[in-house]
Design a protein around this motif. Structure first.
Motif, short mmCIF file in Angstrom:
data_model
loop_
_atom_site.label_atom_id
_atom_site.label_comp_id
_atom_site.label_asym_id
_atom_site.label_seq_id
_atom_site.Cartn_x
_atom_site.Cartn_y
_atom_site.Cartn_z
N MET A 1 40.62 31.07 46.99
CA MET A 1 40.61 32.60 46.25
C MET A 1 39.24 32.99 46.38
SD MET A 1 41.62 33.70 42.91
CE MET A 1 43.77 32.92 42.45
N ASP A 2 39.09 34.43 46.92
CA ASP A 2 37.97 34.92 47.38
C ASP A 2 37.47 35.78 45.57
OD1 ASP A 2 39.55 37.40 47.88
OD2 ASP A 2 38.96 38.08 49.40
N MET A 6 40.26 37.59 42.84
CA MET A 6 40.03 37.39 42.05
C MET A 6 39.23 38.37 40.43
SD MET A 6 37.08 34.33 40.03
CE MET A 6 37.78 32.67 40.78
N ALA A 7 38.54 39.77 41.63
CA ALA A 7 38.57 40.70 40.56
C ALA A 7 39.52 41.47 40.44
CB ALA A 7 37.82 42.11 41.35
N GLN A 8 40.29 41.21 40.92
CA GLN A 8 41.55 42.39 41.09
C GLN A 8 43.13 42.24 40.04
OE1 GLN A 8 44.38 42.23 44.82
NE2 GLN A 8 45.95 44.10 44.09
N LEU A 9 43.15 40.67 40.40
CA LEU A 9 43.73 39.92 39.20
C LEU A 9 43.14 39.61 37.51
CD1 LEU A 9 44.39 36.22 41.12
CD2 LEU A 9 46.17 37.85 40.59
N PRO A 14 46.60 39.16 34.57
CA PRO A 14 47.55 38.73 34.83
C PRO A 14 47.41 37.14 33.98
CG PRO A 14 47.41 38.80 37.43
CD PRO A 14 46.40 39.81 36.07
N ILE A 15 45.95 36.86 34.30
CA ILE A 15 45.30 35.23 33.78
C ILE A 15 45.36 35.54 32.05
CG2 ILE A 15 43.20 34.19 34.58
CD1 ILE A 15 43.34 35.58 36.92
N PRO A 16 45.94 34.00 31.80
CA PRO A 16 45.69 34.01 30.84
C PRO A 16 44.15 33.88 30.19
CG PRO A 16 47.13 32.48 31.54
CD PRO A 16 46.45 33.26 32.46
#
Length: 130
Positions: A1-2, A6-9, A14-16
């Motif tokens: 994962m770049d 990660m920034a978009q997520l 969506p990441i707890p």
């Protein structure tokens, strides 16, 4: 994962949120896990004895044939030190007050989505990750 993914997520959330346990609590948690292993082993021996009693349709190990009785004796002999070790961990954790962990439950939502008790419980469970 770049980094861009990660920034978009992270922006979309969506990441707890992660929780990192403190060092002192980590040691207590590890001791609790060790205690759980000991208790599970002792319980496995107790269940094995129960299975033998059921298999031979008797009420006590004394009524078993010689070899199954030997098995129950061995299981009983294994359980005693396991129970002692679990009690030792209990005392160690209690003496260090490692079992006193504070937890604050999230507030129950009062919006229309959580208007019934069952929906409120679902809201709390989803907040807890369950």
């Amino acid at each position: 994962m770049d980094a861009a993914t990660m920034a978009q997520l992270l922006r979309a959330e969506p990441i707890p949120e992660a929780h990192m346990i403190r060092e002192g609590q980590r040691k207590a948690r590890d001791l609790l896990r060790a205690r759980l292993v000991l208790v599970c082993r002792a319980l496995r021996g107790q269940r094995a004895i129960g299975a033998l009693l059921e298999k031979y349709k008797v009420e006590t190990p004394v009524a078993l044939p010689e070899l199954p009785r030997l098995q129950t004796d061995l299981h009983t002999a294994q359980r005693a030190p396991l129970k002692r070790q679990a009690r030792r961990l209990d005392h160690e954790l209690h003496d260090r007050r490692a079992l006193h962990v504070r937890y604050e439950a999230p507030a129950v939502r009062t919006d229309p989505v959580a208007s019934s008790p069952s929906r409120a419980l679902i809201a709390v469970a989803s907040h807890l990750g369950g």
